[in-house]
Design a protein around this motif. Structure first.
Motif, PDB file in Angstrom:
ATOM      1  N   ILE A 152       0.855  -1.195   0.000  1.00 34.26           N
ATOM      2  CA  ILE A 152       0.000   0.000   0.000  1.00 34.26           C
ATOM      3  C   ILE A 152       0.891   1.246   0.000  1.00 34.26           C
ATOM      4  CG2 ILE A 152      -1.775   1.286   1.257  1.00 34.26           C
ATOM      5  CD1 ILE A 152      -2.596  -1.355   2.561  1.00 34.26           C
ATOM      6  N   LYS A 153       0.723   2.071  -1.015  1.00 33.90           N
ATOM      7  CA  LYS A 153       1.469   3.322  -1.103  1.00 33.90           C
ATOM      8  C   LYS A 153       0.512   4.480  -0.839  1.00 33.90           C
ATOM      9  CE  LYS A 153       4.898   1.555  -4.384  1.00 33.90           C
ATOM     10  NZ  LYS A 153       5.547   1.748  -5.712  1.00 33.90           N
ATOM     11  N   ALA A 154       0.887   5.331   0.113  1.00 30.84           N
ATOM     12  CA  ALA A 154       0.015   6.463   0.463  1.00 30.84           C
ATOM     13  C   ALA A 154       0.841   7.595   1.063  1.00 30.84           C
ATOM     14  CB  ALA A 154      -1.062   6.021   1.446  1.00 30.84           C
ATOM     15  N   LEU A 155       0.610   8.806   0.586  1.00 25.96           N
ATOM     16  CA  LEU A 155       1.247  10.007   1.121  1.00 25.96           C
ATOM     17  C   LEU A 155       2.772   9.869   1.219  1.00 25.96           C
ATOM     18  CD1 LEU A 155      -1.300  10.780   4.005  1.00 25.96           C
ATOM     19  CD2 LEU A 155      -1.313  11.635   1.642  1.00 25.96           C
ATOM     20  N   GLY A 156       3.357   9.272   0.202  1.00 29.81           N
ATOM     21  CA  GLY A 156       4.817   9.142   0.160  1.00 29.81           C
ATOM     22  C   GLY A 156       5.367   8.024   1.028  1.00 29.81           C
ATOM     23  N   THR A 157       4.510   7.224   1.644  1.00 30.42           N
ATOM     24  CA  THR A 157       4.958   6.113   2.490  1.00 30.42           C
ATOM     25  C   THR A 157       4.581   4.779   1.842  1.00 30.42           C
ATOM     26  OG1 THR A 157       2.918   5.956   3.781  1.00 30.42           O
ATOM     27  CG2 THR A 157       4.587   7.524   4.533  1.00 30.42           C
ATOM     28  N   VAL A 158       5.235   3.704   2.293  1.00 34.94           N
ATOM     29  CA  VAL A 158       4.962   2.362   1.768  1.00 34.94           C
ATOM     30  C   VAL A 158       4.695   1.414   2.937  1.00 34.94           C
ATOM     31  CG1 VAL A 158       5.847   0.416   0.454  1.00 34.94           C
ATOM     32  CG2 VAL A 158       6.416   2.744  -0.260  1.00 34.94           C
ATOM     33  N   THR A 159       3.584   0.703   2.863  1.00 31.48           N
ATOM     34  CA  THR A 159       3.237  -0.322   3.854  1.00 31.48           C
ATOM     35  C   THR A 159       3.215  -1.669   3.156  1.00 31.48           C
ATOM     36  OG1 THR A 159       1.911   1.158   5.238  1.00 31.48           O
ATOM     37  CG2 THR A 159       1.438  -1.190   5.390  1.00 31.48           C
ATOM     38  N   THR A 160       3.917  -2.643   3.710  1.00 30.70           N
ATOM     39  CA  THR A 160       3.914  -3.990   3.141  1.00 30.70           C
ATOM     40  C   THR A 160       3.277  -4.960   4.134  1.00 30.70           C
ATOM     41  OG1 THR A 160       6.150  -4.402   3.973  1.00 30.70           O
ATOM     42  CG2 THR A 160       5.945  -3.589   1.718  1.00 30.70           C
ATOM     43  N   CYS A 161       2.391  -5.790   3.623  1.00 31.71           N
ATOM     44  CA  CYS A 161       1.671  -6.761   4.456  1.00 31.71           C
ATOM     45  C   CYS A 161       1.935  -8.162   3.919  1.00 31.71           C
ATOM     46  CB  CYS A 161       0.175  -6.471   4.448  1.00 31.71           C
ATOM     47  SG  CYS A 161      -0.264  -4.816   5.064  1.00 31.71           S
ATOM     48  N   THR A 162       2.519  -9.010   4.761  1.00 34.00           N
ATOM     49  CA  THR A 162       2.909 -10.358   4.358  1.00 34.00           C
ATOM     50  C   THR A 162       2.040 -11.400   5.065  1.00 34.00           C
ATOM     51  OG1 THR A 162       5.184  -9.585   4.104  1.00 34.00           O
ATOM     52  CG2 THR A 162       4.841 -11.967   4.231  1.00 34.00           C
ATOM     53  N   PRO A 163       1.530 -12.396   4.327  1.00 36.79           N
ATOM     54  CA  PRO A 163       0.749 -13.458   4.976  1.00 36.79           C
ATOM     55  C   PRO A 163       1.594 -14.195   6.010  1.00 36.79           C
ATOM     56  CG  PRO A 163       0.412 -13.500   2.602  1.00 36.79           C
ATOM     57  CD  PRO A 163       1.549 -12.550   2.855  1.00 36.79           C
ATOM     58  N   GLY A 164       1.053 -14.346   7.224  1.00 32.12           N
ATOM     59  CA  GLY A 164       1.810 -14.994   8.281  1.00 32.12           C
ATOM     60  C   GLY A 164       1.278 -16.341   8.699  1.00 32.12           C
ATOM     61  N   ASN A 165       0.168 -16.781   8.081  1.00 30.13           N
ATOM     62  CA  ASN A 165      -0.445 -18.041   8.498  1.00 30.13           C
ATOM     63  C   ASN A 165      -0.364 -19.129   7.438  1.00 30.13           C
ATOM     64  OD1 ASN A 165      -2.217 -16.631   6.817  1.00 30.13           O
ATOM     65  ND2 ASN A 165      -4.042 -17.524   7.746  1.00 30.13           N
ATOM     66  N   ASP A 166       0.549 -18.969   6.469  1.00 31.99           N
ATOM     67  CA  ASP A 166       0.732 -19.961   5.402  1.00 31.99           C
ATOM     68  C   ASP A 166      -0.611 -20.362   4.795  1.00 31.99           C
ATOM     69  OD1 ASP A 166       2.081 -21.675   3.694  1.00 31.99           O
ATOM     70  OD2 ASP A 166       2.095 -23.347   5.118  1.00 31.99           O
ATOM     71  N   PRO A 167      -1.331 -19.407   4.193  1.00 29.57           N
ATOM     72  CA  PRO A 167      -2.673 -19.705   3.675  1.00 29.57           C
ATOM     73  C   PRO A 167      -2.635 -20.681   2.504  1.00 29.57           C
ATOM     74  CG  PRO A 167      -1.936 -17.574   2.884  1.00 29.57           C
ATOM     75  CD  PRO A 167      -0.914 -18.023   3.875  1.00 29.57           C
ATOM     76  N   GLY A 168      -3.734 -21.389   2.335  1.00 29.34           N
ATOM     77  CA  GLY A 168      -3.859 -22.277   1.189  1.00 29.34           C
ATOM     78  C   GLY A 168      -4.290 -21.504  -0.041  1.00 29.34           C
ATOM     79  N   PRO A 169      -4.315 -22.159  -1.201  1.00 30.36           N
ATOM     80  CA  PRO A 169      -4.713 -21.470  -2.432  1.00 30.36           C
ATOM     81  C   PRO A 169      -6.183 -21.070  -2.414  1.00 30.36           C
ATOM     82  CG  PRO A 169      -4.447 -23.831  -2.824  1.00 30.36           C
ATOM     83  CD  PRO A 169      -3.940 -23.567  -1.446  1.00 30.36           C
ATOM     84  N   SER A 170      -6.446 -19.891  -2.977  1.00 25.06           N
ATOM     85  CA  SER A 170      -7.826 -19.426  -3.110  1.00 25.06           C
ATOM     86  C   SER A 170      -8.431 -19.868  -4.436  1.00 25.06           C
ATOM     87  CB  SER A 170      -7.884 -17.899  -3.016  1.00 25.06           C
ATOM     88  OG  SER A 170      -7.458 -17.433  -1.761  1.00 25.06           O
ATOM     89  N   LEU A 171      -7.575 -20.276  -5.381  1.00 24.14           N
ATOM     90  CA  LEU A 171      -8.055 -20.668  -6.707  1.00 24.14           C
ATOM     91  C   LEU A 171      -7.137 -21.730  -7.282  1.00 24.14           C
ATOM     92  CD1 LEU A 171      -9.874 -20.166  -9.279  1.00 24.14           C
ATOM     93  CD2 LEU A 171      -8.169 -18.450  -9.962  1.00 24.14           C
ATOM     94  N   THR A 172      -7.735 -22.731  -7.926  1.00 23.07           N
ATOM     95  CA  THR A 172      -6.979 -23.740  -8.676  1.00 23.07           C
ATOM     96  C   THR A 172      -7.595 -23.845 -10.060  1.00 23.07           C
ATOM     97  OG1 THR A 172      -6.484 -25.001  -6.669  1.00 23.07           O
ATOM     98  CG2 THR A 172      -6.224 -26.143  -8.768  1.00 23.07           C
ATOM     99  N   LEU A 173      -6.759 -23.694 -11.092  1.00 19.75           N
ATOM    100  CA  LEU A 173      -7.218 -23.793 -12.471  1.00 19.75           C
ATOM    101  C   LEU A 173      -6.518 -24.956 -13.164  1.00 19.75           C
ATOM    102  CD1 LEU A 173      -7.182 -20.066 -13.717  1.00 19.75           C
ATOM    103  CD2 LEU A 173      -9.182 -21.432 -13.094  1.00 19.75           C
TER     104      LEU A 173
END
Length: 245
Positions: A152-173
């Motif tokens: 997320i970039k806002a007002l000249g700053t950068v926020t990074t959010c990393t998954p911490g719970n080892d999520p499974g796939p939301s989609l399989t094709l």
């Protein structure tokens, strides 16, 4: 008379066999239809913000709609994952994210979207608009799409959010490599992805040309085969009746 009766019974057996084969052909076509599996997955995001670390859980939905040789992939957040100590005016916040590829392919797909369309009050969870990108298969097989890093970039700053719970796939094709080539499922490969700017909105509003619709189309084909077999039954029966007269 006896010979005619035997001949009639023979025709009945043949026509019944034709109808059975037609029905089996329709079932086989349906079984060969492409497979897609999607589910909403809870992702625990650990965010590094300019004012300290924060965490939040958001259900993530990833959808894929067939488009040309590839797929338009849309990623949706059902809850906000971060907040700002000051109000963010309209257009002040721009999000992007990565989607991890697994299964038949490896690598990442980048999805992007528009800036916030309305002001976001201070200390209010930031709702992320839908993000999208274009995925072009380089391998053939089942490919999994799992939520990756949100930026997320806002007002000249950068926020990074990393998954911490080892999520499974939301989609399989179940995909086929562009051009019809590929090394099959369960093989490694480079990330088969390219990116385009997102347009927001839900993937469900896109033209219905995805794998499910392919299955419906193939099912219709199977039904056509079955009808053809039934027509053959009627024609042979009527022909036999004409011979008996």
């Amino acid at each position: 008379m006896w010979g005619a009766e035997v001949s009639y019974r023979t025709y009945q057996k043949r026509t019944a066999a034709l109808a059975t084969l037609a029905a089996l052909a329709g079932s086989a076509v349906l079984m060969a239809a492409p497979v897609a599996h999607a589910e909403v997955v809870d992702v625990e995001y650990n965010c590094k913000t300019p004012i300290g670390d924060k965490s939040a859980v958001s259900p993530i939905d990833i959808k894929g709609v067939e488009s040309g040789d590839g797929y338009k992939i849309t990623m949706s957040w059902q809850k906000g994952v971060s907040s700002s100590p000051v109000e963010l005016g309209k257009g002040a916040m721009t999000p992007s994210a990565t989607i991890e590829l697994g299964g038949a392919e490896s690598g990442t797909l980048t999805v992007t979207g528009p800036a916030n369309q309305e002001a976001i009050p201070a200390n209010t969870p930031i709702k992320i608009n839908d993000l999208s990108g274009t995925y072009t298969p380089k391998e053939t097989g089942k490919v999994e799409f799992t939520a990756g890093v949100l930026t997320i970039k806002a007002l000249g700053t950068v926020t990074t959010c990393t998954p911490g719970n080892d999520p499974g796939p939301s989609l399989t094709l179940d995909v086929t490599a562009a051009g019809g080539s590929g090394s099959g499922a369960d093989t490694g490969g480079s990330g088969g992805s390219s990116t385009t700017g997102g347009t927001g909105g839900s993937g469900g509003e896109l033209p219905q040309t995805g794998p499910l619709d392919s299955a419906v189309a193939l099912g219709t084909l199977g039904g056509t085969v079955l009808l053809a077999g039934t027509a053959g039954v009627l024609w042979v029966t009527r022909r036999n009746q004409a011979v008996r007269r």
